[in-house]
Design a protein around this motif. Structure first.
Motif, PDB file in Angstrom:
ATOM      1  N   ALA A  82       0.803  -0.874  -0.276  1.00 47.01           N
ATOM      2  CA  ALA A  82      -0.003   0.006  -0.116  1.00 47.01           C
ATOM      3  C   ALA A  82       1.066   1.112  -0.291  1.00 47.01           C
ATOM      4  N   VAL A  83       0.298   1.855  -0.609  1.00 47.78           N
ATOM      5  CA  VAL A  83       1.639   3.747  -1.048  1.00 47.78           C
ATOM      6  C   VAL A  83       0.161   4.243  -0.437  1.00 47.78           C
ATOM      7  N   GLY A  84      -0.829   4.137  -0.863  1.00 39.20           N
ATOM      8  CA  GLY A  84      -1.815   5.736  -0.014  1.00 39.20           C
ATOM      9  C   GLY A  84      -3.375   4.978  -0.271  1.00 39.20           C
ATOM     10  N   TYR A  85      -4.096   5.984  -0.490  1.00 39.33           N
ATOM     11  CA  TYR A  85      -5.690   5.664  -1.358  1.00 39.33           C
ATOM     12  C   TYR A  85      -6.062   7.147  -2.148  1.00 39.33           C
ATOM     13  N   VAL A  86      -7.634   6.193  -2.277  1.00 41.54           N
ATOM     14  CA  VAL A  86      -7.839   7.361  -3.445  1.00 41.54           C
ATOM     15  C   VAL A  86      -8.875   7.323  -3.332  1.00 41.54           C
ATOM     16  N   ASP A 100     -16.939  14.286  -5.475  1.00 39.65           N
ATOM     17  CA  ASP A 100     -15.681  14.799  -4.759  1.00 39.65           C
ATOM     18  C   ASP A 100     -14.832  14.059  -4.645  1.00 39.65           C
ATOM     19  N   VAL A 101     -13.776  14.612  -4.486  1.00 42.52           N
ATOM     20  CA  VAL A 101     -12.378  13.394  -4.781  1.00 42.52           C
ATOM     21  C   VAL A 101     -11.043  13.634  -4.175  1.00 42.52           C
ATOM     22  N   THR A 102     -10.672  12.412  -3.435  1.00 40.60           N
ATOM     23  CA  THR A 102      -9.166  12.963  -3.134  1.00 40.60           C
ATOM     24  C   THR A 102      -8.178  11.788  -3.222  1.00 40.60           C
ATOM     25  N   TRP A 103      -7.048  12.794  -2.852  1.00 41.71           N
ATOM     26  CA  TRP A 103      -5.795  11.174  -3.233  1.00 41.71           C
ATOM     27  C   TRP A 103      -4.684  11.353  -1.834  1.00 41.71           C
ATOM     28  N   VAL A 104      -4.395  10.358  -1.083  1.00 41.06           N
ATOM     29  CA  VAL A 104      -3.422  10.743  -0.600  1.00 41.06           C
ATOM     30  C   VAL A 104      -2.120   9.610  -1.137  1.00 41.06           C
ATOM     31  N   VAL A 105      -1.270  10.067  -0.549  1.00 36.33           N
ATOM     32  CA  VAL A 105      -0.055   8.983  -1.169  1.00 36.33           C
ATOM     33  C   VAL A 105       0.929   9.164   0.145  1.00 36.33           C
ATOM     34  N   GLY A 106       1.582   8.107   1.359  1.00 35.26           N
ATOM     35  CA  GLY A 106       2.241   8.071   1.538  1.00 35.26           C
ATOM     36  C   GLY A 106       3.679   9.310   1.575  1.00 35.26           C
ATOM     37  N   MET A 107       4.515   9.593   2.456  1.00 30.48           N
ATOM     38  CA  MET A 107       5.645  10.074   2.467  1.00 30.48           C
ATOM     39  C   MET A 107       6.809   9.539   1.928  1.00 30.48           C
ATOM     40  N   PRO A 108       6.847   8.112   1.886  1.00 26.83           N
ATOM     41  CA  PRO A 108       8.141   7.715   1.225  1.00 26.83           C
ATOM     42  C   PRO A 108       7.514   7.543   0.010  1.00 26.83           C
ATOM     43  N   TYR A 109       6.099   7.561  -0.927  1.00 25.93           N
ATOM     44  CA  TYR A 109       6.124   7.060  -1.784  1.00 25.93           C
ATOM     45  C   TYR A 109       6.116   8.893  -2.573  1.00 25.93           C
ATOM     46  N   ALA A 115       0.246   9.155  -6.856  1.00 30.77           N
ATOM     47  CA  ALA A 115      -0.500   9.958  -6.756  1.00 30.77           C
ATOM     48  C   ALA A 115      -1.883  10.628  -7.815  1.00 30.77           C
ATOM     49  N   THR A 116      -1.275  10.892  -8.771  1.00 28.97           N
ATOM     50  CA  THR A 116      -1.717  11.229 -10.784  1.00 28.97           C
ATOM     51  C   THR A 116      -2.335   9.713 -11.390  1.00 28.97           C
ATOM     52  N   THR A 135     -15.316  17.632  -8.348  1.00 29.72           N
ATOM     53  CA  THR A 135     -14.439  18.924  -7.725  1.00 29.72           C
ATOM     54  C   THR A 135     -13.312  18.246  -6.200  1.00 29.72           C
ATOM     55  N   ALA A 136     -12.574  18.584  -6.480  1.00 31.55           N
ATOM     56  CA  ALA A 136     -11.081  18.223  -5.435  1.00 31.55           C
ATOM     57  C   ALA A 136     -11.028  19.272  -4.853  1.00 31.55           C
ATOM     58  N   ALA A 137     -10.032  19.461  -3.646  1.00 24.33           N
ATOM     59  CA  ALA A 137      -9.874  21.178  -2.561  1.00 24.33           C
ATOM     60  C   ALA A 137      -8.790  20.372  -2.504  1.00 24.33           C
ATOM     61  N   VAL A 138      -7.906  21.331  -2.272  1.00 22.99           N
ATOM     62  CA  VAL A 138      -6.446  21.504  -2.914  1.00 22.99           C
ATOM     63  C   VAL A 138      -6.281  22.362  -1.545  1.00 22.99           C
ATOM     64  N   HIS A 139      -5.316  22.260  -0.855  1.00 21.19           N
ATOM     65  CA  HIS A 139      -4.335  23.541   0.083  1.00 21.19           C
ATOM     66  C   HIS A 139      -4.277  24.305  -0.729  1.00 21.19           C
ATOM     67  N   PRO A 140      -4.351  25.111  -0.430  1.00 19.20           N
ATOM     68  CA  PRO A 140      -3.584  26.072  -1.432  1.00 19.20           C
ATOM     69  C   PRO A 140      -1.595  26.293  -1.568  1.00 19.20           C
ATOM     70  N   GLY A 141      -1.092  26.134   0.323  1.00 17.30           N
ATOM     71  CA  GLY A 141       0.083  25.323   0.033  1.00 17.30           C
ATOM     72  C   GLY A 141       1.075  23.633  -0.546  1.00 17.30           C
ATOM     73  N   ASN A 142       0.122  23.520  -1.377  1.00 15.17           N
ATOM     74  CA  ASN A 142       0.094  22.039  -1.420  1.00 15.17           C
ATOM     75  C   ASN A 142       0.084  21.966  -3.043  1.00 15.17           C
ATOM     76  N   ALA A 143       1.346  22.655  -3.049  1.00 13.82           N
ATOM     77  CA  ALA A 143       1.431  22.607  -4.878  1.00 13.82           C
ATOM     78  C   ALA A 143       1.609  21.113  -5.059  1.00 13.82           C
ATOM     79  N   ALA A 144       2.144  19.732  -4.498  1.00 10.63           N
ATOM     80  CA  ALA A 144       2.207  18.674  -5.886  1.00 10.63           C
ATOM     81  C   ALA A 144       0.929  18.571  -5.542  1.00 10.63           C
ATOM     82  N   SER A 145       0.003  18.705  -4.329  1.00  9.46           N
ATOM     83  CA  SER A 145      -1.742  18.296  -5.245  1.00  9.46           C
ATOM     84  C   SER A 145      -1.846  19.426  -6.271  1.00  9.46           C
ATOM     85  N   ALA A 146      -1.547  20.784  -6.008  1.00 10.88           N
ATOM     86  CA  ALA A 146      -1.916  20.657  -6.839  1.00 10.88           C
ATOM     87  C   ALA A 146      -1.582  20.702  -8.869  1.00 10.88           C
ATOM     88  N   ALA A 147      -0.356  20.410  -8.743  1.00 11.99           N
ATOM     89  CA  ALA A 147       0.258  19.476  -9.780  1.00 11.99           C
ATOM     90  C   ALA A 147      -0.826  18.644 -10.326  1.00 11.99           C
TER      91      ALA A 147
END
Length: 170
Positions: A82-86, A100-109, A115-116, A135-147
């Motif tokens: 396992a590396v994360g979830y969607v 409404d969607v989300t994606w999360v990948v653990g730090m080592p991965y 994620a993409t 739709t997805a909600a992305v924290h404005p400081g999370n450049a990786a998730s915005a990408a």
């Protein structure tokens, strides 16, 4: 029950498996790095807390709710680790289903495109099941998730959900 039921989805490098309660122990390790929660909020849950949360998610919303919860554990194909979830919350939209969607990948991965790849696979699966608005909600400081959001075809709307910017497909 409203909406589609999650099925296994495979990509070149990943397998998205429908969430099961027994995934909690492994996922506690994947989600256990406090840095991961800088943008997703909260604190890492223990295996027992995650087990209780997964019981709730697997049970789904109350039958009278017009929504369904789709949750997948993202695993590498080569070793099934396992590396994360969607996840997607599907509801009726004005002309078709919306999610409404989300994606999360653990730090080592992070940094390997997982994620993409996982989010792209989830969106393809959702499209195949009549979901048209995403739709997805992305924290404005999370450049990786915005990408990731940009790569999967979402654009910022200017709307906010709490501190997060709401992104939407075109």
């Amino acid at each position: 029950m409203f909406g589609p039921i999650a099925e296994t989805v495979e990509t070149q490098r990943l397998v998205l498996e429908p969430l099961a309660v027994h995934d909690a122990g492994e996922m506690a390790g994947v989600l256990g790095d406090p840095r991961l929660h800088d943008f997703i909020g909260g604190e890492p849950l223990t295996a027992a807390e995650l087990h209780a949360r997964y019981e709730h998610l697997v049970a789904g919303p109350a039958p009278f709710h017009q929504e369904c919860w789709l949750n997948w554990i993202v695993r590498r194909r080569r070793d099934r680790r396992a590396v994360g979830y969607v996840q997607a919350t599907v509801t009726p939209g004005t002309a078709a289903l919306r999610a409404d969607v989300t994606w999360v990948v653990g730090m080592p991965y992070q940094g390997f495109g997982f994620a993409t790849e996982a989010a792209t696979a989830m969106l393809g699966w959702l499209r195949d099941h009549a979901v048209r608005e995403v739709t997805a909600a992305v924290h404005p400081g999370n450049a990786a998730s915005a990408a990731v959001a940009r790569k999967i075809g979402l654009r910022p709307t200017g709307r906010r959900s709490g501190e997060e910017i709401v992104w939407r497909n075109e």
